[in-house]
Write an enzyme that holds these catalytic residues in place. Structure first.
Site, PDB file in Angstrom:
ATOM      1  N   HIS A   1       0.814  -1.222   0.000  1.00  0.00           N
ATOM      2  CA  HIS A   1       0.000   0.000   0.000  1.00  0.00           C
ATOM      3  C   HIS A   1       0.850   1.275   0.000  1.00  0.00           C
ATOM      4  O   HIS A   1       0.293   2.373   0.016  1.00  0.00           O
ATOM      5  CB  HIS A   1      -0.951   0.020   1.203  1.00  0.00           C
TER       6      HIS A   1
ATOM      7  N   ASP B   1      -2.756 -10.613  -2.482  1.00  0.00           N
ATOM      8  CA  ASP B   1      -3.278 -10.174  -1.183  1.00  0.00           C
ATOM      9  C   ASP B   1      -4.780  -9.886  -1.309  1.00  0.00           C
ATOM     10  O   ASP B   1      -5.276  -9.533  -2.375  1.00  0.00           O
ATOM     11  CB  ASP B   1      -2.526  -8.901  -0.766  1.00  0.00           C
TER      12      ASP B   1
ATOM     13  N   HIS C   1      -6.265  -7.365  -0.315  1.00  0.00           N
ATOM     14  CA  HIS C   1      -6.453  -5.956  -0.663  1.00  0.00           C
ATOM     15  C   HIS C   1      -5.695  -5.619  -1.942  1.00  0.00           C
ATOM     16  O   HIS C   1      -4.602  -6.135  -2.180  1.00  0.00           O
ATOM     17  CB  HIS C   1      -5.946  -5.057   0.467  1.00  0.00           C
TER      18      HIS C   1
ATOM     19  N   ASP D   1      -4.238 -12.901   3.573  1.00  0.00           N
ATOM     20  CA  ASP D   1      -5.485 -12.432   4.187  1.00  0.00           C
ATOM     21  C   ASP D   1      -6.718 -12.698   3.329  1.00  0.00           C
ATOM     22  O   ASP D   1      -7.839 -12.380   3.748  1.00  0.00           O
ATOM     23  CB  ASP D   1      -5.399 -10.951   4.584  1.00  0.00           C
TER      24      ASP D   1
HETATM   25 ZN   LIG Z   1      -4.134  -7.168   2.750  1.00  0.00          ZN
END
Ligand SMILES: [Zn+2]
Length: 339
Positions: free
Chosen positions: A158, A193, A195, A282
């Protein structure tokens, strides 16, 4: 497979976190390291300490003023009367039309996307060692290892060129990819991931030499909200070199693996010299974030499917939060990858 990790990476111990506005314990806990180390060892990895590669591989991705900010902001913040224990932003520029702020509070807003990346005394050092683990894994692959694993914590995907966010400070996957570029002309980054890898996408968005592909929970109602949609394809000479594959919430193994086949077709067409896997765990059905429903055997199938690309591969740890199966999920991925 060789694996890289330094104990300094455990010292960063973030406290602050807001979820839908409510204060919650920060999920990016140092304990994650113990679970991931156990998972890597169970997969037969030997854990090596990376060297200190200095700031140059980090500066190959991140801006000088951002690195200076990460390095010095905590000491500056602590000189402010009644400041919080950790550096947490409370004001953000709308886009970046104005001036670069001189003050610690202004710079925190400028360089931090959200409240999920609090900075403490140990953060910069931990983040550097995390990045150096990624560099060491890239070096191992450049020296002829078919694959290597970097236990990167804090995670990185991120983080943009000059912005931290979502538990991330230095973009380890981007650092690994750029380091591989010393030897290879074309690199693909595959982010699995939960996200979207918004920082990684942003870093390479205008570049045709690094293909970025991300499979993730649809950001329409999920972090990082502003990025990760299917119509984000790159810009300038990078147009067409970014592929987002958002999945409906609670997608399980079969739906994830279908998207992975699409990702693999794009990567194969790009014909890269090496691959970086941004390995979040995740997407697991039991992860506290609860966005997708990949099972433990599903991670083994994902590892196997990625290995079938038969590319020199640097595997970089991203997310995956505390739950009983965290280590097992890493073991499943790595053993699946190694067949
Ligand atoms: Zn994540």
């Amino acid at each position: 497979m060789k694996a890289f990790y330094a104990d300094e990476q455990k010292r960063h111990d973030p406290k602050a976190f807001l979820s839908s506005g409510a204060p919650q314990p920060n999920p990016e806990q140092p304990e994650r390291v113990e679970r991931l180390l156990a998972g890597a060892r169970a997969a037969g990895c030997t854990i090596e300490r990376p060297g200190n590669f200095g700031l140059s591989p980090i500066a190959a991705i991140h801006s000088p003023e951002y690195i200076d900010f990460l390095q010095h902001i905590y000491a500056r913040w602590r000189r402010i009367e009644s400041a919080s224990e950790e550096v947490i932003p409370n004001i953000h520029p709308i886009a970046r039309g104005g001036s670069y702020p001189a003050s610690a509070v202004g710079q925190a807003g400028y360089h931090m996307a959200d409240t999920a990346c609090p900075i403490s005394a140990e953060t910069f050092d931990s983040a550097c060692w995390s990045a150096w683990s990624a560099v060491a894994a890239a070096e191992a692959v450049m020296a002829g290892e078919p694959a290597a694993y970097a236990l990167c914590r804090p995670p990185g995907h991120h983080a943009f060129v000059d912005v931290a966010g979502g538990f991330c400070f230095i973009n380890n996957s981007a650092v690994a990819a750029q380091h591989l570029r010393r030897q290879a002309a074309r690199i693909a980054i595959l982010d699995v991931d939960l996200h979207h890898g918004n920082g990684t996408q942003g870093i390479f968005y205008a570049r045709p030499d690094v293909l970025t592909v991300s499979i993730h929970a649809d950001p329409v109602r999920f972090y990082p909200f502003f990025w990760g949609h299917a119509d984000e394809r790159g810009e300038g000479s990078g147009l067409g070199y970014n592929l987002n594959l958002p999945l409906p919430r609670k997608t399980g193994d079969d739906g994830f693996l279908d998207a992975l086949e699409t990702a693999k077709r794009r990567i194969t067409a790009f014909a890269p010299d090496a691959l970086v896997v941004a390995l979040g765990l995740d997407a697991f059905e039991g992860d506290p974030f609860g966005g997708l429903s990949v099972s433990t055997p599903g991670f083994s199938r994902i590892g196997q499917a990625i290995a079938a690309l038969k590319l020199p591969t640097v595997i970089v740890q991203e997310g995956g939060y505390l739950c009983d199966a965290l280590g097992d999920n890493l073991t499943a991925f790595l053993t699946g990858f190694e067949g």
